[in-house]
Write a protein that holds these residues in place. Structure first.
Motif, PDB file in Angstrom:
ATOM      1  N   ALA A 123       0.833  -1.208   0.000  1.00 41.18           N
ATOM      2  CA  ALA A 123       0.000   0.000   0.000  1.00 41.18           C
ATOM      3  C   ALA A 123       0.870   1.262   0.000  1.00 41.18           C
ATOM      4  O   ALA A 123       0.596   2.219  -0.741  1.00 41.18           O
ATOM      5  CB  ALA A 123      -0.927  -0.007   1.213  1.00 41.18           C
ATOM      6  N   MET A 124       1.913   1.281   0.812  1.00 40.79           N
ATOM      7  CA  MET A 124       2.781   2.459   0.874  1.00 40.79           C
ATOM      8  C   MET A 124       3.538   2.666  -0.432  1.00 40.79           C
ATOM      9  O   MET A 124       3.711   3.807  -0.898  1.00 40.79           O
ATOM     10  CB  MET A 124       3.752   2.336   2.059  1.00 40.79           C
ATOM     11  N   GLN A 125       3.983   1.583  -1.039  1.00 39.84           N
ATOM     12  CA  GLN A 125       4.683   1.704  -2.316  1.00 39.84           C
ATOM     13  C   GLN A 125       3.766   2.277  -3.388  1.00 39.84           C
ATOM     14  O   GLN A 125       4.188   3.122  -4.187  1.00 39.84           O
ATOM     15  CB  GLN A 125       5.228   0.342  -2.739  1.00 39.84           C
ATOM     16  N   GLY A 168       2.884  10.896  -5.641  1.00 37.82           N
ATOM     17  CA  GLY A 168       4.145  11.519  -5.978  1.00 37.82           C
ATOM     18  C   GLY A 168       4.961  11.888  -4.751  1.00 37.82           C
ATOM     19  O   GLY A 168       6.037  12.483  -4.858  1.00 37.82           O
ATOM     20  N   GLN A 169       4.479  11.509  -3.574  1.00 38.38           N
ATOM     21  CA  GLN A 169       5.131  11.808  -2.307  1.00 38.38           C
ATOM     22  C   GLN A 169       6.066  10.656  -1.938  1.00 38.38           C
ATOM     23  O   GLN A 169       5.628   9.545  -1.657  1.00 38.38           O
ATOM     24  CB  GLN A 169       4.085  12.002  -1.217  1.00 38.38           C
ATOM     25  N   TRP A 187       1.640   7.858   6.627  1.00 38.27           N
ATOM     26  CA  TRP A 187       0.831   7.961   5.411  1.00 38.27           C
ATOM     27  C   TRP A 187      -0.632   8.246   5.758  1.00 38.27           C
ATOM     28  O   TRP A 187      -1.292   9.024   5.063  1.00 38.27           O
ATOM     29  CB  TRP A 187       0.947   6.672   4.599  1.00 38.27           C
ATOM     30  N   VAL A 188      -1.123   7.628   6.812  1.00 33.97           N
ATOM     31  CA  VAL A 188      -2.498   7.892   7.239  1.00 33.97           C
ATOM     32  C   VAL A 188      -2.667   9.371   7.573  1.00 33.97           C
ATOM     33  O   VAL A 188      -3.632  10.027   7.148  1.00 33.97           O
ATOM     34  CB  VAL A 188      -2.879   7.017   8.451  1.00 33.97           C
ATOM     35  N   ALA A 189      -1.720   9.912   8.329  1.00 40.23           N
ATOM     36  CA  ALA A 189      -1.783  11.324   8.699  1.00 40.23           C
ATOM     37  C   ALA A 189      -1.707  12.219   7.468  1.00 40.23           C
ATOM     38  O   ALA A 189      -2.418  13.233   7.367  1.00 40.23           O
ATOM     39  CB  ALA A 189      -0.645  11.656   9.661  1.00 40.23           C
TER      40      ALA A 189
END
Length: 239
Positions: free
Chosen positions: A193-195, A202-203, A214-216
């Motif tokens: 999910a993070m990848q 683009g972050q 990532w949630v924040a």
């Protein structure tokens, strides 16, 4: 004496090989696919007796995968009918996989439906290929299908494949699905999910080690949208 016999046999062997090569090229490329109907199990066995083998079909499907992108829209549509029959009826997972890959570059709702239909294939290889192809499709429906697979599949490999494929899509459907996966207990799911979020947003500064970061980040985007609709619209345009 044996050497003499061998030397006499050589010209005949060369002639035989040349004949076989000429016969194999008689009808040009994709001969086996055109010569015999490869879509039904019973027909496959009959074709083998006629000399059209699974190996030939595999070679020609591999050729088809390479040549479909250069075909005209009409030619692609014509082949899509045949490819659909292969993925629906062929007993070989390798053949179904190659047929699916051949349909990858064909546009339109029929091609999307063909790929989506392979998400319940008996072969894991075919199902994962379907996820990968859906990640490259331009239709918004492809993202919706991938989000459903990522959330509902009981197979870890398929869930990861769907999450990776969502990296090819922007918009709220992909982001919401990936955000939900950040809360999963399985670290492989969170990593996938993070990848994909790195691709979607683009972050890249947030890395892939802290799902809560990532949630924040994603919730911060939502808060911004609530406080300023015009700014939120610009954010949606960017992503």
């Amino acid at each position: 004496m044996d050497e003499v016999r061998f030397m006499l046999r050589v010209p005949f062997l060369l002639v035989a090989v040349c004949c076989l090569l000429c016969a194999g090229c008689h009808d040009g490329p994709l001969y086996a696919l055109k010569h015999a109907n490869p879509y039904f199990v019973r027909q496959w066995k009959q074709d083998e007796a006629l000399g059209t083998t699974d190996y030939q079909r595999k070679q020609e499907l591999e050729l088809l995968v390479r040549t479909v992108p250069s075909m005209t829209p009409a030619e692609r549509s014509s082949w899509l009918v045949h490819l659909g029959k292969i993925v629906d009826n062929d007993p070989s997972p390798d053949m179904r996989h190659l047929a699916l890959r051949a349909a990858e570059s064909i546009e339109g709702a029929a091609a999307l439906e063909l790929v989506e239909g392979r998400l319940d294939d008996d072969s894991l290889k075919v199902r994962m290929a379907a996820c990968d192809i859906l990640g490259k499709r331009p239709e918004p429906e492809a993202a919706t299908v991938l989000a459903r697979v990522a959330g509902e599949s009981t197979n870890l490999d398929i869930r990861q494949a769907a999450l990776r494929a969502l990296g090819g899509h922007g918009g709220p459907v992909a982001k919401d699905s990936l955000k939900l996966a950040l809360q999963d207990r399985d670290p492989a799911i969170r990593l996938a999910a993070m990848q994909s979020l790195q691709q979607v947003t683009g972050q890249t500064d947030l890395g892939t080690s802290d799902p809560q970061a990532w949630v924040a980040y994603l919730e911060g985007q939502t808060d911004t949208a609530g406080s300023s609709r015009s700014l939120g619209q610009r954010m949606r345009d960017l992503f």
